[in-house]
Design an enzyme around this catalytic site. Sequence first.
Site, PDB file in Angstrom:
ATOM      1  N   GLU A 107      -7.516 -10.973   4.776  1.00 16.19           N
ATOM      2  CA  GLU A 107      -6.139 -10.914   4.289  1.00 16.19           C
ATOM      3  C   GLU A 107      -5.221 -10.151   5.171  1.00 16.19           C
ATOM      4  O   GLU A 107      -5.747  -8.934   5.716  1.00 16.19           O
ATOM      5  CB  GLU A 107      -6.038 -10.680   2.854  1.00 16.19           C
ATOM      6  N   CYS A 120       0.236  -5.286   6.118  1.00 14.96           N
ATOM      7  CA  CYS A 120      -0.919  -4.576   5.445  1.00 14.96           C
ATOM      8  C   CYS A 120      -2.098  -5.365   6.178  1.00 14.96           C
ATOM      9  O   CYS A 120      -2.288  -6.459   5.945  1.00 14.96           O
ATOM     10  CB  CYS A 120      -0.929  -4.700   3.901  1.00 14.96           C
ATOM     11  N   CYS A 127     -16.648  -4.884   2.370  1.00 16.93           N
ATOM     12  CA  CYS A 127     -16.618  -3.334   2.676  1.00 16.93           C
ATOM     13  C   CYS A 127     -18.054  -2.865   2.179  1.00 16.93           C
ATOM     14  O   CYS A 127     -18.354  -3.254   1.268  1.00 16.93           O
ATOM     15  CB  CYS A 127     -15.599  -2.665   2.033  1.00 16.93           C
ATOM     16  N   CYS A 131     -16.173   0.412  -4.094  1.00 21.37           N
ATOM     17  CA  CYS A 131     -15.356   0.834  -5.139  1.00 21.37           C
ATOM     18  C   CYS A 131     -15.560  -0.100  -6.353  1.00 21.37           C
ATOM     19  O   CYS A 131     -15.242  -1.528  -5.969  1.00 21.37           O
ATOM     20  CB  CYS A 131     -14.128   1.198  -4.658  1.00 21.37           C
ATOM     21  N   CYS A 134     -12.419  -2.964  -6.840  1.00 21.48           N
ATOM     22  CA  CYS A 134     -12.079  -3.455  -5.757  1.00 21.48           C
ATOM     23  C   CYS A 134     -12.675  -4.769  -5.091  1.00 21.48           C
ATOM     24  O   CYS A 134     -13.937  -4.790  -5.183  1.00 21.48           O
ATOM     25  CB  CYS A 134     -12.025  -2.413  -4.415  1.00 21.48           C
ATOM     26  N   CYS A 352      -6.576  -5.413  -2.657  1.00 25.29           N
ATOM     27  CA  CYS A 352      -7.073  -6.234  -1.265  1.00 25.29           C
ATOM     28  C   CYS A 352      -8.161  -7.008  -1.574  1.00 25.29           C
ATOM     29  O   CYS A 352      -9.208  -6.755  -2.500  1.00 25.29           O
ATOM     30  CB  CYS A 352      -7.629  -5.103  -0.374  1.00 25.29           C
TER      31      CYS A 352
HETATM   32  N1  SAH Z   1     -10.741   1.019   2.249  1.00 21.37           N
HETATM   33  C1  SAH Z   1      -9.387   1.938   2.354  1.00 21.37           C
HETATM   34  C2  SAH Z   1      -8.267   1.159   2.680  1.00 21.37           C
HETATM   35  C3  SAH Z   1      -8.378  -0.221   1.900  1.00 21.37           C
HETATM   36  S1  SAH Z   1      -8.192  -0.306  -0.021  1.00 21.37           S
HETATM   37  C4  SAH Z   1      -9.342   2.676   0.982  1.00 21.37           C
HETATM   38  O1  SAH Z   1     -10.125   2.604   0.235  1.00 21.37           O
HETATM   39  O2  SAH Z   1      -8.523   3.542   1.097  1.00 21.37           O
HETATM   40  C5  SAH Z   1      -6.563   0.149  -0.166  1.00 21.37           C
HETATM   41  C6  SAH Z   1      -5.862   0.838  -1.427  1.00 21.37           C
HETATM   42  O3  SAH Z   1      -6.129  -0.250  -2.404  1.00 21.37           O
HETATM   43  C7  SAH Z   1      -7.169   1.861  -1.909  1.00 21.37           C
HETATM   44  O4  SAH Z   1      -6.396   3.242  -2.380  1.00 21.37           O
HETATM   45  C8  SAH Z   1      -7.907   1.136  -2.872  1.00 21.37           C
HETATM   46  O5  SAH Z   1      -8.487   2.241  -3.868  1.00 21.37           O
HETATM   47  C9  SAH Z   1      -6.669   0.541  -3.632  1.00 21.37           C
HETATM   48  N2  SAH Z   1      -7.355  -0.968  -4.397  1.00 21.37           N
HETATM   49  C10 SAH Z   1      -8.182  -1.560  -4.421  1.00 21.37           C
HETATM   50  N3  SAH Z   1      -8.398  -2.526  -4.997  1.00 21.37           N
HETATM   51  C11 SAH Z   1      -7.315  -2.350  -5.991  1.00 21.37           C
HETATM   52  C12 SAH Z   1      -7.202  -2.961  -7.245  1.00 21.37           C
HETATM   53  N4  SAH Z   1      -7.662  -3.969  -7.719  1.00 21.37           N
HETATM   54  N5  SAH Z   1      -6.181  -2.373  -7.719  1.00 21.37           N
HETATM   55  C13 SAH Z   1      -5.432  -1.456  -7.314  1.00 21.37           C
HETATM   56  N6  SAH Z   1      -5.704  -0.767  -6.337  1.00 21.37           N
HETATM   57  C14 SAH Z   1      -6.650  -0.996  -5.534  1.00 21.37           C
HETATM   58 FE1  SF4 Z   2     -13.565  -0.644   0.606  1.00 21.26          FE
HETATM   59 FE2  SF4 Z   2     -12.171  -1.525  -1.382  1.00 21.26          FE
HETATM   60 FE3  SF4 Z   2     -13.305   0.865  -1.687  1.00 21.26          FE
HETATM   61 FE4  SF4 Z   2     -11.169   0.584   0.278  1.00 21.26          FE
HETATM   62  S1  SF4 Z   2     -11.119   0.144  -2.055  1.00 21.26           S
HETATM   63  S2  SF4 Z   2     -13.253   1.657   0.505  1.00 21.26           S
HETATM   64  S3  SF4 Z   2     -11.629  -1.513   0.657  1.00 21.26           S
HETATM   65  S4  SF4 Z   2     -14.298  -0.902  -1.484  1.00 21.26           S
END
Ligand code: SAH
Ligand code: SF4
Length: 375
Positions: A107, A120, A127, A131, A134, A352
């Site tokens: 994306e 972005c 990944c 998390c 995510c 994302c």
């Molecule tokens: N991997 C990197 C960058 C990509 S994610 C990181 O984790 O920082 C970018 C941001 O989006 C991160 O702060 C992540 O925690 C947040 N994010 C991911 N999924 C999300 C969701 N479902 N709702 C809100 N924030 C989210």
């Molecule tokens: Fe990976 Fe999503 Fe965690 Fe960023 S927020 S490190 S993209 S799993």
Amino acid sequence: MASDASPKPAKRALLDLTFAALERELVVGGLRPAHAKTLWRALHRDLAADLADQSEFLPPLRRWVMEQVGSDRTFTLRFPEVIGEILSSDQLTRKLLLRLSDGQTVETVVMGFTGRETACVSTQAGCVMGCVFCATGQMGFVRHLAPGEIVAQVRQAQIAAKTSGKSGLRNLVLMGMGEPLHNYDAVMTALEIVCHPRGLGLAPGHITISTVGVVPGILRLAAEQRPYHLAVSLHGATDEERTALVPIGRRWPLVELMAACRTYTRQTGRRIFFEWTLIAGTNDSPEHAGRLAVLLGGIESQVNLIPLNPTDGYVGSATRKGTAQAFQHVLRAAGIPSTLRQRRGIDVAAGCGQLRADRANADAKSPGAPLAFQD
Ligand code: SAH
Ligand code: SF4
């Protein structure tokens, strides 16, 4: 002499090359280095989709392109195909789903006002960090993106940002799918390419790398004096609370992560953005804010609060606006500036990996359905 059985040299993507590498390749091919400027301009400034018919190419460069660039040649020039696109209800945010040459999808988002557009981009397909909230983490790791695949997203975003007479991209954030510091070398090469003044010409000071907290990567950015901004995703201010959301926090506990952040601010002189996804009843109380304020004590920082965008794989909902403002109030009282992600564009920009996940699930619900604070 090579026999017929010897493996053919692997084809290389033209978009993977930095300006210096492209210049070297042309010189190896018997051309003057000056041709690199013409080719680079066509590729990265004019965003040419096809190099075959470029009137400004002099004959030696035309010949080089004919002999060297093509699906059966030394270098390939392929662009991802846009296979999905959604526009936010306010028309200011556009989310693209791009298919890479091996069929993987990533994306790219373009958001903002004319002249201040932000792209972005994704740095990996999937990944490994896991998390829990995510959508990208939920799908697991597929592969790293090559530099040219990251550059191609910026290029695509520039094309989108320039449509309808707009002036183009100003900012770039590495906050799409994947963990940029887990794909460090490819990301640094891609950023060098998109910052080259003869090409896309983005300013390093307008680029932000977001990391889940990969400590060796943060220290390397500082040691190498990389000129980009850094955002660190925290989501919890104690190891127990954080690792429940960010399992990789077990590998780099907060004491190590914050030490790396202090080293980064000391060595670069730049403040750090800390990201905090606000999840109702999980990490959004004034007490959580208080612990965050203590954790950030003495670090030049700004907190970016992101209301959770719900995903299929995680039960949780976004913090209400009033609760988010109370969280901000605690930070403000401790002298820590913060921003609350705007309602604008949030329907497509947040979370994302969700467009890809929605596609994969062939989900009945509309991916473009507005997601915002409940007032
Ligand atoms: N991997 C990197 C960058 C990509 S994610 C990181 O984790 O920082 C970018 C941001 O989006 C991160 O702060 C992540 O925690 C947040 N994010 C991911 N999924 C999300 C969701 N479902 N709702 C809100 N924030 C989210
Ligand atoms: Fe990976 Fe999503 Fe965690 Fe960023 S927020 S490190 S993209 S799993």
